[in-house]
Write a protein that holds these residues in place. Structure first.
Motif, PDB file in Angstrom:
ATOM      1  N   LEU A  59      -6.794   2.815  -2.083  1.00 13.46           N
ATOM      2  CA  LEU A  59      -7.141   2.623  -3.489  1.00 13.46           C
ATOM      3  C   LEU A  59      -6.672   3.821  -4.309  1.00 13.46           C
ATOM      4  O   LEU A  59      -6.786   4.957  -3.873  1.00 13.46           O
ATOM      5  CB  LEU A  59      -8.659   2.480  -3.669  1.00 13.46           C
ATOM      6  CG  LEU A  59      -9.334   1.279  -3.039  1.00 13.46           C
ATOM      7  CD1 LEU A  59     -10.848   1.370  -3.237  1.00 13.46           C
ATOM      8  CD2 LEU A  59      -8.807  -0.013  -3.640  1.00 13.46           C
ATOM      9  N   LYS A  87      -8.662   0.242   3.295  1.00 17.06           N
ATOM     10  CA  LYS A  87      -7.851  -0.241   2.173  1.00 17.06           C
ATOM     11  C   LYS A  87      -7.532   0.930   1.248  1.00 17.06           C
ATOM     12  O   LYS A  87      -8.434   1.629   0.801  1.00 17.06           O
ATOM     13  CB  LYS A  87      -8.660  -1.299   1.424  1.00 17.06           C
ATOM     14  CG  LYS A  87      -7.956  -2.019   0.341  1.00 17.06           C
ATOM     15  CD  LYS A  87      -8.892  -3.078  -0.236  1.00 17.06           C
ATOM     16  CE  LYS A  87      -8.215  -3.919  -1.266  1.00 17.06           C
ATOM     17  NZ  LYS A  87      -9.110  -4.934  -1.819  1.00 17.06           N
ATOM     18  N   ALA A 143      -5.783  -1.570  -6.041  1.00 16.76           N
ATOM     19  CA  ALA A 143      -5.346  -1.826  -4.667  1.00 16.76           C
ATOM     20  C   ALA A 143      -3.933  -2.397  -4.721  1.00 16.76           C
ATOM     21  O   ALA A 143      -3.423  -2.733  -5.793  1.00 16.76           O
ATOM     22  CB  ALA A 143      -6.303  -2.823  -4.002  1.00 16.76           C
ATOM     23  N   GLU A 173       0.834  -1.213   0.000  1.00 15.22           N
ATOM     24  CA  GLU A 173       0.000   0.000   0.000  1.00 15.22           C
ATOM     25  C   GLU A 173       0.864   1.256   0.000  1.00 15.22           C
ATOM     26  O   GLU A 173       0.575   2.216  -0.705  1.00 15.22           O
ATOM     27  CB  GLU A 173      -0.947   0.000   1.200  1.00 15.22           C
ATOM     28  CG  GLU A 173      -2.180  -0.815   1.000  1.00 15.22           C
ATOM     29  CD  GLU A 173      -3.261  -0.538   2.050  1.00 15.22           C
ATOM     30  OE1 GLU A 173      -3.038   0.262   2.986  1.00 15.22           O
ATOM     31  OE2 GLU A 173      -4.341  -1.136   1.907  1.00 15.22           O
TER      32      GLU A 173
END
Length: 121
Positions: free
Chosen positions: A51, A49, A86, A3
């Motif tokens: 994105l 999460k 992602a 990430e």
């Protein structure tokens, strides 16, 4: 790509594109990149999460979603014209940059001719 890598790569590449402006119209947790007030990339965390959401040709959207498990229909966007990326092992810096550039180019093509000439100088 983790990430953190996804976010850093998207931020750095978005800043490099001609006439690109980084804004936060949805608050400090969401980075939006625009060219002449037209959005081409959104970076933010949703349901915990991270994105990266970008414009995409409709015919390519489904292809990318089938090829890459980390790519889905654009979160909270028009599912036909936007995709969300992602973190994932199959997402590379080159792939991410190519997708961002494609999004940028799609937006530029929709700008008035006079504005496009400014960009292409």
């Amino acid at each position: 790509m983790t990430e953190d890598q996804l976010e850093q790569c998207a931020l750095e590449y978005g800043k490099q594109l001609a006439f690109s402006i980084q804004t936060q119209p949805f608050g400090p947790d969401c980075e939006v990149f625009k060219i002449f007030d037209k959005m081409f990339m959104l970076i933010g965390a949703y349901s915990g999460k991270l994105l990266v959401t970008i414009k995409c040709k409709p015919e390519k959207s489904l292809e990318y979603q089938e090829l890459y498990p980390s790519i889905s229909a654009g979160y909270h966007m028009n599912k036909k014209h936007w995709i969300s990326i992602a973190s994932g092992d199959e997402i590379t810096a080159d792939l991410l940059q190519d997708l961002i550039k494609d999004s940028y180019d799609l937006v530029v093509k929709q700008l008035p001719v006079k504005t496009r000439k400014l960009i292409n100088q």
